[in-house]
Scaffold this motif. Structure first.
Motif, PDB file in Angstrom:
ATOM      1  N   TYR A 180       0.841  -1.208   0.000  1.00 36.40           N
ATOM      2  CA  TYR A 180       0.000   0.000   0.000  1.00 36.40           C
ATOM      3  C   TYR A 180       0.875   1.256   0.000  1.00 36.40           C
ATOM      4  O   TYR A 180       0.603   2.217  -0.749  1.00 36.40           O
ATOM      5  N   CYS A 183       2.122   1.988  -3.370  1.00 36.65           N
ATOM      6  CA  CYS A 183       1.091   2.404  -4.328  1.00 36.65           C
ATOM      7  C   CYS A 183       0.581   3.821  -4.080  1.00 36.65           C
ATOM      8  O   CYS A 183       0.148   4.496  -5.012  1.00 36.65           O
ATOM      9  N   ARG A 184       0.615   4.280  -2.849  1.00 31.57           N
ATOM     10  CA  ARG A 184      -0.119   5.504  -2.509  1.00 31.57           C
ATOM     11  C   ARG A 184       0.684   6.779  -2.706  1.00 31.57           C
ATOM     12  O   ARG A 184       0.199   7.866  -2.347  1.00 31.57           O
ATOM     13  N   SER A 190      -6.557   8.083   0.794  1.00 35.44           N
ATOM     14  CA  SER A 190      -6.870   6.664   0.582  1.00 35.44           C
ATOM     15  C   SER A 190      -7.042   5.988   1.927  1.00 35.44           C
ATOM     16  O   SER A 190      -6.410   6.371   2.918  1.00 35.44           O
ATOM     17  N   ARG A 193      -4.607   0.545   3.736  1.00 33.65           N
ATOM     18  CA  ARG A 193      -4.762  -0.872   3.469  1.00 33.65           C
ATOM     19  C   ARG A 193      -3.647  -1.632   4.185  1.00 33.65           C
ATOM     20  O   ARG A 193      -2.610  -1.953   3.602  1.00 33.65           O
ATOM     21  N   ASP A 242     -11.464  -4.976  -4.718  1.00 33.95           N
ATOM     22  CA  ASP A 242     -10.287  -4.192  -4.331  1.00 33.95           C
ATOM     23  C   ASP A 242      -9.130  -4.568  -5.242  1.00 33.95           C
ATOM     24  O   ASP A 242      -8.946  -5.751  -5.577  1.00 33.95           O
ATOM     25  N   LEU A 244      -5.036  -3.526  -5.790  1.00 34.91           N
ATOM     26  CA  LEU A 244      -3.884  -2.770  -5.301  1.00 34.91           C
ATOM     27  C   LEU A 244      -2.642  -3.324  -5.997  1.00 34.91           C
ATOM     28  O   LEU A 244      -2.100  -4.369  -5.608  1.00 34.91           O
ATOM     29  N   TRP A 319      -8.199   7.951  -3.892  1.00 30.00           N
ATOM     30  CA  TRP A 319      -8.190   6.571  -4.380  1.00 30.00           C
ATOM     31  C   TRP A 319      -9.242   5.782  -3.612  1.00 30.00           C
ATOM     32  O   TRP A 319      -9.183   5.684  -2.393  1.00 30.00           O
ATOM     33  N   GLN A 321     -12.127   2.272  -4.018  1.00 29.77           N
ATOM     34  CA  GLN A 321     -12.524   1.062  -4.720  1.00 29.77           C
ATOM     35  C   GLN A 321     -13.915   0.654  -4.258  1.00 29.77           C
ATOM     36  O   GLN A 321     -14.470   1.254  -3.329  1.00 29.77           O
TER      37      GLN A 321
END
Lengths: 328, 337
Positions: A180, A183-184, A190, A193, A242, A244, A319, A321
């Protein structure tokens, strides 16, 4: 309103909440599966981000509720919480019609006084259809963040076996949060996660069974995808709940895509649906992979409780989902 | 004391001496507001063109002494709504003088004007325009939602393609570039409008005002025929939309099931873009219209924008969900085209 005791949830309310919930949400629904106490406890007692529930009580019964599921988020690199409005309800015997601020609004106003405002929950959001949106706009200040687009495509012919290199996750561990964090980096906001959230949201969910696929590199996760089939928002749909995956790892993305398409074929899904913010590279990538974009009836709405942010900011930086929708 | 003046201006009145001073006040105020949002002032030819709209213009302003504190300008459009012709108003310019007072007084004149503007021009058909709509700037967005009682209808998208990436074929379709719309476009519109809940009327007078007579933008028009019958058209201009620089499909009238006609006009538009030095076409249509899927079916991809289409309805059942599902529009139905 004097006959109503409007107050925060207290221990022992849960059975009364459930009784009214099943009356309200079972109204006119064929083959309605009542919510169980275990499902309520999962949502409101075991959520790692806490609980937000106010109720109205009359004659010993819970007759209305304003509730939300809180989520821990990264917001401009600070930690904060946001909440998803859920289970808004008034028992049919206590309704006054949609045009007057009835019992629900009376229950919601102290809820927002407690949880809203600067320094508290940064955003209260939901995905209502128009009638619920209209009540919220009139009495509670809901604003539309986006009219929700959905990606869909048929699974098409192909393998029903998981691709080599894809595993099923039995339980998330610390590798999830490291993925996470990778990715962020470009995201303004967001939901965090991490293992606590992901295990609660998917693995320990008592109502729905999810397929959780991942691609690993040793102990690290290169990406994961959560999938299940459902009859909502369309009958016999496969839902990418979800997703990711770092956008610069197309190999992991392709493997995970093929994994949930294989599962969709196995489950007999007629279409596979997914939701991506329009600014995300995945909004484009899934179109390149054959998904078509459709304008749904759903509205992503919010009550923004910090003057630093507005709907435009959220539309361009949040972000999210389908995972952020509790009913999925 | 604040004096609140409201005025409707029809094409016949537009250039009369009586209307000029009031219009000049509105213009100056709008230009101040546009400068505050980083936008260019409207030109004199642009205002003349706007006022020549066959369906007319609505303008209102609030003035204290000689100072305009708020202004709203709307362009009327004829719309086919559930089979009936009605008036709609596209809110194209708004202005609020933020230097005029503090606190609530900063927007008091604007709020009063918006309420009066809605009372004067909005209402049930046929007396009033039963839908107002617009695509406000970020600055205007919050005020219009709060003061004009606007609602968001849709967060808008862009449909984008590199024409060189696809092969379009259009057997049996004749595409002809023309300087102006012929009268027979009205008949084609009638066929196009069949079965649609809401669509703005497209006839030669309105289309030629909108595109041929536009003072700032050079549009190119192509008609598509099958067996001699006019079955669709496209309007193209060089420029950008939502940050996509290239050829803009400003207007589009082809029934979505007519894939050959669609591809014939896209071949023409792709050539037009190439002649302008671009390999990109961008457009947008309502994302619940069949055309939205049809464009994707011939290779366009959906992108996000930062625009919201806003509206206010004065008549049921034309509320958000109805308009969202039933109103077909293109970029050309607003100034975006």
């Amino acid at each position: 309103m004097s006959e109503y005791d409007i107050r925060p949830y207290r221990a022992g309310d849960e059975q009364g909440i459930l009784d009214t919930f099943n009356v309200v949400f079972g109204e006119g629904v064929e083959n309605y599966a009542p919510r169980t106490l275990e499902e309520w406890r999962w949502a409101f007692e075991r959520n790692p981000a806490g609980r937000r529930v106010w109720v109205a009580e009359a004659d010993g019964a819970i007759v209305a509720q304003c509730a939300a599921l809180p989520y821990r988020v990264h917001l401009d690199d600070a930690r904060a919480t946001i909440t998803q409005g859920v289970d808004s309800m008034v028992h049919p015997d206590h309704r006054r019609g949609l045009r007057r601020p009835g019992l629900f609004v009376a229950t919601a106003q102290p809820f927002f006084r407690e949880f809203g405002g600067l320094g508290k929950d940064a955003l209260h959001y939901g995905w209502p259809v128009e009638p619920a949106w209209r009540i919220g706009r009139t009495f509670l200040g809901y604003e539309i963040i986006t009219t929700q687009n959905i990606h869909f495509r048929a699974p098409g012919p192909g393998s029903r076996d998981l691709p080599m290199g894809v595993e099923r996750i039995e339980r998330f561990d610390d590798a999830a949060e490291r993925l996470y964090d990778r990715c962020r980096t470009q995201w303004g906001m967001s939901v965090v996660r991490d293992a606590a959230y992901l295990n609660w949201r998917f693995i320990d969910n008592p109502r729905y069974d999810y397929h959780v696929f991942c691609v690993r590199d040793g102990a690290e996760l290169r990406g994961y995808a959560v999938f299940r089939t459902a009859d909502s928002p369309r009958p016999n749909s496969g839902l990418v709940v979800d997703w990711l995956v770092p956008p610069d790892d197309p190999e992991a993305a392709t493997l995970l895509r093929e994994a949930f398409l294989a599962q969709a074929r196995t489950d007999g899904a007629e279409a596979v649906l997914a939701v991506f913010p329009e600014w995300s590279p995945w909004f484009q990538r899934f179109q390149e992979w054959g998904w078509v974009v459709y304008g749904s009836d759903y509205l992503l709405i919010g009550i923004i409780q910090s003057p630093r942010y507005d709907t435009w900011w959220l539309r361009e930086r949040w972000w999210y989902q389908l995972a952020e929708l509790d009913a999925i | 004391m604040r004096s609140l003046d409201l005025q409707t201006i029809s094409p016949a009145e537009a250039n009369t001496a009586a209307a000029r001073p009031e219009l000049d006040s509105v213009r100056q105020a709008i230009d101040v507001g546009r400068a505050g949002s980083g936008l260019r002032a409207r030109s004199e030819p642009y205002w003349r063109w706007r006022l020549a709209n066959p369906d007319g213009v609505c303008a209102g302003f609030a003035r204290q002494a000689d100072r305009v504190q708020a202004a709203v300008v709307g362009v009327r459009h004829r719309a086919r709504l559930d089979g009936e012709d009605v008036d709609w108003v596209e809110v194209v310019d708004t202005f609020n003088d933020f230097d005029a007072g503090r606190g609530l007084a900063r927007t008091g004149a604007y709020s009063a004007l918006c309420a009066e503007f809605a009372r004067a021009f909005g209402g049930r058909a046929p007396e009033g325009a039963n839908v107002f709509y617009g695509v406000p700037t970020r600055r205007a967005h919050r005020f219009e939602l709060a003061r004009l009682r606007s609602e968001i209808l849709r967060s808008e998208n862009a449909l984008v393609i590199a024409p060189s990436s696809v092969t379009w074929v259009a057997p049996g379709v004749e595409v002809e570039e023309v300087d102006a719309f012929p009268d027979e476009i009205g008949g084609a519109f009638e066929r196009f409008a069949e079965g649609r809940g809401a669509v703005q009327v497209r006839d030669a007078a309105r289309l030629n005002w909108r595109f041929t007579a536009h003072p700032d933008r050079a549009y190119r028009i192509a008609l598509a025929r099958v067996g001699g019958e006019l079955v669709g058209y496209a309007v193209y201009r060089r420029g950008s939309y939502a940050g996509h620089e290239g050829g803009v499909l400003a207007d589009w009238m082809v029934r979505p099931e007519e894939r050959d006609v669609m591809q014939g006009l896209l071949l023409w538009a792709g050539d037009a873009a190439r002649s302008d030095g671009h390999d990109l076409l961008v457009t947008n249509v309502a994302n619940r219209a069949g055309e939205f899927g049809a464009f994707q079916g011939v290779g366009f991809r959906v992108h996000g924008t930062d625009e919201y289409l806003t509206f206010r309805s004065f008549q049921k059942p034309y509320i958000m969900s109805w308009l969202f599902a039933h109103w077909y529009y293109t970029l050309g139905d607003s100034e975006r085209g």
